[in-house]
Design an enzyme around this catalytic site. Structure first.
Site, PDB file in Angstrom:
ATOM      1  N   ASP A   1       0.577 -24.103  -2.055  1.00 52.96           N
ATOM      2  CA  ASP A   1       0.031 -25.180  -1.775  1.00 52.96           C
ATOM      3  C   ASP A   1      -0.026 -26.089  -2.709  1.00 52.96           C
ATOM      4  O   ASP A   1      -0.288 -27.414  -2.639  1.00 52.96           O
ATOM      5  CB  ASP A   1      -1.763 -24.870  -1.744  1.00 52.96           C
TER       6      ASP A   1
ATOM      7  N   HIS B   1      -3.329 -16.357  -6.842  1.00 57.05           N
ATOM      8  CA  HIS B   1      -3.252 -15.913  -5.486  1.00 57.05           C
ATOM      9  C   HIS B   1      -3.660 -14.397  -5.446  1.00 57.05           C
ATOM     10  O   HIS B   1      -3.312 -13.628  -6.474  1.00 57.05           O
ATOM     11  CB  HIS B   1      -1.570 -15.704  -5.012  1.00 57.05           C
TER      12      HIS B   1
HETATM   13  N1  CMC Z   1      -7.907 -21.439 -11.989  1.00 57.36           N
HETATM   14  C1  CMC Z   1      -8.357 -21.063 -13.056  1.00 57.36           C
HETATM   15  N2  CMC Z   1      -8.799 -19.631 -13.037  1.00 57.36           N
HETATM   16  C2  CMC Z   1      -8.347 -19.022 -12.094  1.00 57.36           C
HETATM   17  C3  CMC Z   1      -7.669 -19.434 -10.836  1.00 57.36           C
HETATM   18  C4  CMC Z   1      -7.469 -20.676 -10.948  1.00 57.36           C
HETATM   19  N3  CMC Z   1      -6.676 -21.381  -9.896  1.00 57.36           N
HETATM   20  N4  CMC Z   1      -7.625 -18.339  -9.918  1.00 57.36           N
HETATM   21  C5  CMC Z   1      -7.977 -17.347 -10.555  1.00 57.36           C
HETATM   22  N5  CMC Z   1      -8.663 -17.400 -11.800  1.00 57.36           N
HETATM   23  C6  CMC Z   1      -9.137 -16.325 -12.637  1.00 57.36           C
HETATM   24  C7  CMC Z   1     -10.599 -16.125 -12.150  1.00 57.36           C
HETATM   25  O1  CMC Z   1     -11.530 -16.915 -12.685  1.00 57.36           O
HETATM   26  C8  CMC Z   1     -10.655 -14.751 -12.731  1.00 57.36           C
HETATM   27  O2  CMC Z   1     -10.910 -14.659 -14.093  1.00 57.36           O
HETATM   28  P1  CMC Z   1     -11.781 -13.481 -14.614  1.00 57.36           P
HETATM   29  O3  CMC Z   1     -11.141 -12.191 -14.322  1.00 57.36           O
HETATM   30  O4  CMC Z   1     -11.985 -13.819 -16.143  1.00 57.36           O
HETATM   31  O5  CMC Z   1     -13.086 -13.594 -13.995  1.00 57.36           O
HETATM   32  C9  CMC Z   1      -9.401 -14.185 -12.448  1.00 57.36           C
HETATM   33  O6  CMC Z   1      -8.465 -15.184 -12.751  1.00 57.36           O
HETATM   34  C10 CMC Z   1      -8.926 -13.514 -11.088  1.00 57.36           C
HETATM   35  O7  CMC Z   1      -9.630 -14.408  -9.963  1.00 57.36           O
HETATM   36  P2  CMC Z   1     -10.156 -13.935  -8.575  1.00 57.36           P
HETATM   37  O8  CMC Z   1     -10.943 -14.995  -8.128  1.00 57.36           O
HETATM   38  O9  CMC Z   1     -11.131 -12.548  -8.870  1.00 57.36           O
HETATM   39  O10 CMC Z   1      -9.005 -13.667  -7.866  1.00 57.36           O
HETATM   40  P3  CMC Z   1      -8.800 -13.652  -6.000  1.00 57.36           P
HETATM   41  O11 CMC Z   1      -7.715 -12.679  -5.813  1.00 57.36           O
HETATM   42  O12 CMC Z   1     -10.037 -13.149  -5.765  1.00 57.36           O
HETATM   43  O13 CMC Z   1      -8.502 -15.110  -6.011  1.00 57.36           O
HETATM   44  C11 CMC Z   1      -7.512 -17.095  -5.417  1.00 57.36           C
HETATM   45  C12 CMC Z   1      -7.559 -15.495  -5.406  1.00 57.36           C
HETATM   46  C13 CMC Z   1      -6.601 -17.683  -4.517  1.00 57.36           C
HETATM   47  C14 CMC Z   1      -8.721 -17.221  -4.212  1.00 57.36           C
HETATM   48  C15 CMC Z   1      -7.732 -17.560  -6.572  1.00 57.36           C
HETATM   49  O14 CMC Z   1      -6.818 -17.397  -7.247  1.00 57.36           O
HETATM   50  C16 CMC Z   1      -8.202 -19.163  -6.425  1.00 57.36           C
HETATM   51  O15 CMC Z   1      -9.273 -19.344  -6.264  1.00 57.36           O
HETATM   52  N6  CMC Z   1      -7.040 -20.156  -6.476  1.00 57.36           N
HETATM   53  C17 CMC Z   1      -7.157 -21.786  -6.189  1.00 57.36           C
HETATM   54  C18 CMC Z   1      -7.314 -21.860  -4.700  1.00 57.36           C
HETATM   55  C19 CMC Z   1      -5.984 -22.094  -3.984  1.00 57.36           C
HETATM   56  O16 CMC Z   1      -4.853 -22.406  -4.751  1.00 57.36           O
HETATM   57  N7  CMC Z   1      -5.682 -21.170  -2.957  1.00 57.36           N
HETATM   58  C20 CMC Z   1      -4.501 -21.129  -2.296  1.00 57.36           C
HETATM   59  C21 CMC Z   1      -4.094 -19.787  -2.151  1.00 57.36           C
HETATM   60  S1  CMC Z   1      -2.481 -19.645  -1.358  1.00 57.36           S
HETATM   61  C22 CMC Z   1      -2.575 -20.379   0.051  1.00 57.36           C
HETATM   62  C23 CMC Z   1      -3.226 -19.353   0.984  1.00 57.36           C
HETATM   63  O17 CMC Z   1      -2.609 -18.083   1.306  1.00 57.36           O
HETATM   64  O18 CMC Z   1      -4.226 -19.698   1.905  1.00 57.36           O
END
Ligand code: CMC
Length: 432
Positions: A366, A308
Site C-alpha cells: 500500500d 505486515h
Molecule cells: N508503524 C509503527 N509501528 C508499527 C507499525 C507501523 N506501521 N506496524 C507495527 N508496528 C509496531 C507495533 O507497535 C508493535 O510494536 P511493539 O512490539 O513494541 O508493541 C510491533 O511493531 C508489532 O506490531 P503488531 O501490531 O503486533 O503487528 P501485526 O502483525 O499485528 O500488524 C499490521 C500488522 C499490518 C496491522 C501493522 O504493521 C500496521 O498496522 N501497519 C500499518 C497499516 C498497514 O499498512 N496495513 C497494510 C497491510 S498490507 C495490505 C494488506 O494486506 O491489507
C-alpha cells in the site's frame, strides 16, 4: 519435512496428547490438534491466528522472512512482468497457466459478463451522493444475490463457475459506477473491445460528452496493480470470505463480507490511509516528527504502508509497485510530485531507523499504490474499492477451494470465557 508418523506430544491435565504432524509442499509443518478438545478438554488460544493454519490450500504461498509471494508456485514479480491480470485470474481459479485457446475462451467469457443488470442502477441511486465507494460496494456486491439467482446454488459446480465469472467480470463495472455516482456523473457502460484494465479506466474517466482513450502505460499499470493484489493467502478478508462461505452462504454474500473486512485501515484501507498520511506530512522536513510519533508507545499513530503480519522483509509487491509508480508519474509528467518526494524520503529514513529495523517494518504493497492511483486521477476514497476489485478473484478461488475441500466444516472458533460465572436473576426493584 516431517515423516508420515511424526507426532507432537503435549502433556496437559495429566493427560498426554499425541498430535499427528503434517508437512505442506513448502512452509512450516503443522501440528494437527483437531482431537485436542475431545482428548484433553482444553482449547488452544490464538487471537489473531498468529500460529494457526485455518485450512489447507494450493493457491498462494508467502515466505514472509525472505519476502516471497507465489501464486500457484509462480513468483509475483514474474507474473507482474510477463503475465496479465486475466491470465493470473485463470491461474488462481484453475491451478495452471492457460493455453492460448483456454485464455481466449476465459477472456471472452469474462468480457461478456461485464454488464450489470439494468435494475441495479436503481440500487445505486438509493445511496447518498457522498457515500463512500466502499459503502456502496458492500451493498451492491451483496445485492448481486438478489439479481443473479441462477448462480447462488453452492452445491452446483456449474453455478459456482458462473458466479465466479460474473464476480470477476462485474467488479470493475460496480467499482467504476460507485466512483461515477460519487462524482454526480452518468454511468459509463463497459466496452467489449477494450482489455480488462483499460475498460475499467474508461468506465471511470469517460463521460458521454467526451470519449476517453486509456493510455497504454496507465492501462498496463492498472493491470499490474490488479495482478499484485489478486490473492494473498489467508489474510483477514479472505478468511472472512471462507468463514462466511463455511455456513453455506451464497458466493455474492460471501464476497460482500470480504469487501466489508477489506475496508479496515489495518487491511485494504491502508492505501487510502497511507496517501492521507503522506499528504498530512506534506514536506520532507516534517518526516522526523512523524517518525517520532510512530515510535512513541503512547501515541496511537502508525506509519501507514509499513509493517505486515507475514512479511518481515520487503513486501515483494512493494518493489514492483515502486517501479510502476516511476513509469506512471513519468507518463503523466509529475515526477516531481511532492507526495512521492515525501514517500521516498520517509522510506529511506524508516529503513535506516533502529526501531523499524528491529521490528522488521518494511514498506508494504500500500505504500506506493496510493501514489499511482492518485496520479491517475482517483480520489483516495476509491483506493480500497480498486483493491476489492482486484482481490475478488482471490476470494472466489479460495471460496471455491473451500467448498470443494472434503475436510471443510463450518468455521466455529471457541473462546476463553472470562465473564461472570452463573448467577441468579434479580428483579429490578431488588437491585442495589
Ligand atoms: N508503524 C509503527 N509501528 C508499527 C507499525 C507501523 N506501521 N506496524 C507495527 N508496528 C509496531 C507495533 O507497535 C508493535 O510494536 P511493539 O512490539 O513494541 O508493541 C510491533 O511493531 C508489532 O506490531 P503488531 O501490531 O503486533 O503487528 P501485526 O502483525 O499485528 O500488524 C499490521 C500488522 C499490518 C496491522 C501493522 O504493521 C500496521 O498496522 N501497519 C500499518 C497499516 C498497514 O499498512 N496495513 C497494510 C497491510 S498490507 C495490505 C494488506 O494486506 O491489507
Amino acid at each position: 519435512m516431517v515423516d508420515n508418523d511424526a507426532r507432537a506430544k503435549l502433556s496437559v491435565n495429566n493427560l498426554s496428547f499425541d498430535a499427528p504432524m503434517r508437512s505442506g509442499s513448502t512452509g512450516p509443518d503443522i501440528i494437527d490438534i483437531r482431537k485436542l478438545y475431545a482428548e484433553t478438554g482444553c482449547f488452544t488460544y490464538d487471537p489473531g491466528f498468529t500460529s494457526t493454519a485455518s485450512c489447507q490450500s494450493k493457491i498462494t504461498f508467502i515466505d514472509g522472512d525472505i519476502g516471497k509471494l507465489l501464486y500457484r508456485g509462480y513468483p509475483i514479480d514474474q507474473l507482474a512482468e510477463q503475465s496479465n491480470y486475466l491470465e493470473v485470474c485463470y491461474l488462481l481459479l484453475y491451478g495452471e497457466l492457460p493455453s492460448a485457446a483456454q485464455l481466449a475462451d476465459f477472456t471472452g467469457r469474462v468480457t461478456r459478463h461485464t454488464m450489470l443488470h439494468e435494475q441495479m442502477t436503481n440500487f445505486y441511486r438509493g445511496f447518498r451522493r457522498d457515500a463512500h465507494p466502499m459503502a456502496i460496494m458492500c451493498g451492491v456486491v451483496g445485492a448481486m444475490s438478489a439479481f443473479y439467482h441462477d448462480s447462488t446454488d453452492i452445491n452446483d459446480p456449474i453455478q459456482r463457475e458462473i458466479a465466479s465469472i460474473r464476480l470477476i467480470a462485474k467488479m470493475p463495472t460496480m467499482a467504476a459506477w460507485a466512483f461515477k455516482y460519487s462524482q454526480g456523473q452518468p454511468f459509463i457502460y463497459p466496452r467489449n473491445d477494450l482489455g480488462y484494465a483499460a475498460n475499467f479506466l474508461r468506465m471511470c474517466f469517460a463521460v458521454p460528452a467526451e470519449e476517453y482513450e486509456p493510455h497504454p502505460v496507465l492501462a498496463h499499470a492498472m493491470d499490474v496493480i490488479f495482478t499484485l493484489h489478486a490473492d494473498h493467502e489467508q489474510n483477514a478478508s479472505t478468511s472472512t470470505v471462507r468463514l462466511a462461505g463455511s455456513s453455506g452462504a451464497n458466493p455474492f454474500a460471501c464476497i460482500a463480507s470480504g469487501v466489508a473486512c477489506l475496508w479496515g485501515p489495518a487491511h485494504g484501507g491502508a492505501n487510502e490511509a497511507c496517501l492521507n498520511m503522506l499528504r498530512q506530512i506534506g514536506s520532507v522536513d516534517k518526516i522526523p516528527e512523524y517518525i517520532a510519533k510512530a515510535k512513541d508507545k503512547d501515541d496511537p499513530f502508525r506509519l501507514m504502508g509499513f509493517g505486515h503480519r507475514v512479511y518481515k522483509n520487503y513486501d515483494p509487491r512493494a518493489k514492483v509497485m515502486q517501479q510502476v509508480a516511476g513509469q506512471v508519474l513519468d507518463v503523466l509528467g509529475v515526477e516531481n510530485n511532492p507526495t512521492l518526494q515525501v514517500a521516498k524520503e520517509l522510506e529511506r529514513i524508516a529503513l535506516s531507523d533502529e526501531y523499524f529495523i528491529e521490528k522488521k517494518l518494511y514498506p508494504n504493497v500500500d505504500f506506493y499504490s496510493g501514489i499511482i492511483l492518485d496520479a491517475m486521477g482517483f480520489p483516495t476514497s476509491m483506493f480500497t474499492a480498486i483493491f476489492a476489485l482486484a482481490r475478488t478473484v482471490g476470494w472466489i478461488a479460495q471460496w471455491k477451494e473451500m467448498i470443494e475441500d472434503p475436510e471443510q466444516k463450518i468455521g466455529r472458533p471457541r473462546q476463553l470465557y472470562i465473564g461472570a460465572s452463573e448467577r441468579s436473576y434479580i428483579p429490578v426493584d431488588e437491585r442495589s
